[in-house]
Design an enzyme around this catalytic site. Structure first.
Site, PDB file in Angstrom:
ATOM      1  N   LYS A  77      34.838  52.169 -19.859  1.00 12.25           N
ATOM      2  CA  LYS A  77      34.352  53.049 -18.795  1.00 12.25           C
ATOM      3  C   LYS A  77      33.763  52.203 -17.667  1.00 12.25           C
ATOM      4  CE  LYS A  77      31.307  57.113 -18.259  1.00 12.25           C
ATOM      5  NZ  LYS A  77      30.385  58.014 -19.009  1.00 12.25           N
ATOM      6  N   SER A 151      31.591  62.593 -18.831  1.00 11.94           N
ATOM      7  CA  SER A 151      32.004  61.785 -17.708  1.00 11.94           C
ATOM      8  C   SER A 151      32.971  60.672 -18.094  1.00 11.94           C
ATOM      9  CB  SER A 151      30.767  61.163 -17.031  1.00 11.94           C
ATOM     10  OG  SER A 151      30.051  60.320 -17.936  1.00 11.94           O
ATOM     11  N   SER A 175      28.713  63.042 -22.693  1.00 12.13           N
ATOM     12  CA  SER A 175      29.897  62.412 -22.105  1.00 12.13           C
ATOM     13  C   SER A 175      30.731  61.616 -23.088  1.00 12.13           C
ATOM     14  CB  SER A 175      29.471  61.494 -20.948  1.00 12.13           C
ATOM     15  OG  SER A 175      28.850  62.244 -19.925  1.00 12.13           O
TER      16      SER A 175
END
Length: 595
Positions: A77, A151, A175
């Protein structure tokens, strides 16, 4: 030939059959290109092809010795620093070039894993849906009209698509769990502080955690173990204090008005099916009042914790407000004007709610909640971004605020063809203790992992850190026996069932609760050898375990049938007075079965 979904087990099997990291990386490069062509929003930055090849060549030359993640490709990420790749947090104006790896990246790379690229996210990790990024909105791997979840959007899609064996996300409000559900993956959400955040762009620094998206719980737990460990550079890092849970747990489930699926009866039906599976696995379901957990969840966005998001980017937003996604900007700027008084009042309210839910934790061992109560299309999310996003976090937002551990597991597919799942939430540092039941829940769901919806779950060889200690158990600590939780609770790993050398005798001790045997060495005795189980424990847990063993039992060196000498249970001779010898049964389990 690799399967559509990459797993640790599949890759290791390929290497064992003669494949090389370079051959694997060529396959990954091709798969990555195909995914980028189909869904260009998944990655923000790709590791260059020649860099990947050079890393693979270097690994091939070095060999796998001492590298538990030898040649395993993973994605990261883009709020986690990777040296050599920019960190953007999905905001181009914010981008910087980190000089060093985040702690978790350094540990994974030292274990032999290969970073294939940085993945998209809801900007500054603010959102649960995956649409709040100038790099586009990654899509659910099962229906491109639907959101991927966020996210950690790109990380989930990259893993579920079979481009990498695992990916890292982060989790503040859910997330690392919601995208797992939307893409038929396992999401490992550690207890806050267990995995270091050094080198991670914070959302809410005091509650953020680095998470893992993986095909199965055992693989996800192995990866978490590689990353975890105290890091003095992270002010919120904590040494683990493992918590045990029973093998047949009491599980808190939703009831009454707190069951809210926003009209999504398909996801609700899968939650009911998960409850039935849990009962079939021996769990006792306990309805509980979710209301105080829901109140705690609301603090994350409606309370002063939103000010932590502003604290993370206050200097940048002051000069670059126009660089923010409009929804992210509205959320973060909404923290302006929050006072220190409000922050303390919010903390007081959270502590009061934690006291209020303490009786729940006395009545249950873990909670089982819908990972998300519903899903929606990208178009619907963009039309109502705040309300729709809030729905996704109804059953996730409280967990990190309350310092809890969680594992999200797939739970099947709706008639509409979309995946749903549940999250098992346990007390802080029950991370390992949650894993066996989470594994069983995933297996019984029969929905595979990622795009391989019909695949049997991988059964990887257990990963055991080098400094862990092997222990031989012969009685009440065997799998399925009353004291086995004393091994599973602190994260003990079952290694194998084997036998002792022939010169050991076994006795059923008198007056022990629960019933226990005593094993004694008998040099020159030619018996059948006794069945024992070998378990591995972390050094601290081993020390605590040994210190708690009651007399007349203790730990000494036990010789196995193959000549190995390991630590194991032995009994003091005086305790054999009046005890029945049961050596001929060959082990405690056979004796108990005969009883």
């Amino acid at each position: 030939m690799l399967p559509p979904m990459l797993t640790l087990g599949a890759i290791r099997a390929a290497y064992a059959a003669g494949a090389t990291p370079l051959e694997l990386i060529e396959e990954v490069i091709a798969r990555r290109a195909e995914l980028v062509a189909r869904d260009p929003a998944v990655f923000i930055t790709l590791t260059e092809v020649e860099v990947l090849r050079d890393e693979a060549r270097a690994l091939t030359e070095r060999g796998p010795e001492g590298l538990p993640l030898y040649g395993i490709p993973f994605a990261v990420k883009d709020n986690i620093d990777v040296a050599g790749l920019p960190t953007t947090a999905a905001c181009p104006a914010y981008a910087y070039a980190p000089e060093r790896n985040a702690t978790v990246i350094a540990r994974l790379r030292a274990a032999g894993a290969i970073v294939i690229g940085k993945t998209n996210l809801d900007q500054f990790a603010t959102g649960l849906n995956g649409t709040r990024s100038p790099y586009g909105a990654p899509r659910c791997v099962f229906d491109a009209d639907y959101v991927s979840g966020g996210s950690s959007s790109g990380s989930a899609v990259a893993t579920a698509s079979g481009v990498c064996a695992f990916a890292l996300g982060t989790d503040t409000a859910g997330s690392g769990r919601v995208p797992a559900m939307f893409n038929n993956l396992v999401g490992i959400k550690p207890t806050p502080g267990l995995v270091p955040n050094t080198g991670v762009v914070p959302a809410c620094r005091s509650v953020d955690v680095v998470t893992v998206f993986a095909a199965s719980v055992p693989e996800g737990v192995e990866l978490r173990r590689v990353m975890e460990g105290y890091d003095a550079a992270d002010p919120f890092s904590r040494p683990a204090a493992p918590v045990a849970l029973p093998q047949q747990p009491r599980i808190g489930v939703l009831a009454g008005a707190e069951r809210n699926f926003y009209g999504n009866t398909e996801v609700e039906a899968l939650y009911d099916a998960a409850m039935m599976r849990a009962e079939g696995l021996g769990a006792t379901l306990v309805p509980f009042d979710y209301a105080p957990f829901r109140e705690a969840a609301a603090l994350l966005y409606d309370g002063p914790w939103v000010a932590e998001r502003l604290a993370a980017v206050k200097e940048f937003i002051a000069g670059h407000a126009e660089a923010f996604d409009p929804t992210v900007r509205a959320i973060i700027e909404g923290a302006q004007g929050r006072s220190a008084v409000e922050a303390f009042e919010g903390l007081y309210k959270l502590r009061a709610l934690m006291q209020q839910v303490a009786p729940v934790w006395e009545a249950v061992d873990m909670l089982m909640l819908p990972t998300s109560p519903t899903n929606c299309t990208v178009a619907d999310m963009l039309a109502d971004p705040i309300a729709r996003n809030s729905q996704f976090g109804l059953y996730t937002n409280f967990a990190n605020l309350m310092g809890l551990a969680g594992i999200a597991v797939p739970g099947g597919f709706t008639p509409s063809g979309l995946p749903a799942g549940v999250t098992l939430i346990g007390p802080g540092f029950s991370d390992d203790a949650l894993a066996p039941f989470a594994t069983a829940m995933h297996r019984e769901a029969g929905c595979g992992y990622g795009i391989e919806t019909g695949a049997a779950l991988p059964a990887p060889e257990p990963y055991v850190p080098e400094d862990w200690i092997t222990l031989a158990v012969v009685g009440a600590h065997l799998t399925g026996m009353p004291l086995n939780r004393e091994l599973t609770g602190p994260g003990g790993i079952f290694l194998e069932e084997t036998r002792t050398a022939p010169d050991y005798r076994l006795y059923a001790l008198v007056g022990t609760v629960p019933p226990k045997p005593g094993m004694v060495a008998a040099p020159g005795f030619a018996g059948p050898g006794l069945i024992v189980e070998l378990w591995a424990l972390p050094p601290a847990a081993f020390g605590a375990f040994v210190a708690a063993i009651p007399a007349p039992l203790g730990i000494g060196k036990v010789t196995l049938a193959d000549g190995r000498a390991v630590s194991g249970f032995l009994c003091e001779g005086h305790a054999l007075t009046g005890a029945e010898e049961i050596t001929d049964f060959g082990g405690w389990r056979a004796f108990r079965a005969a009883q």
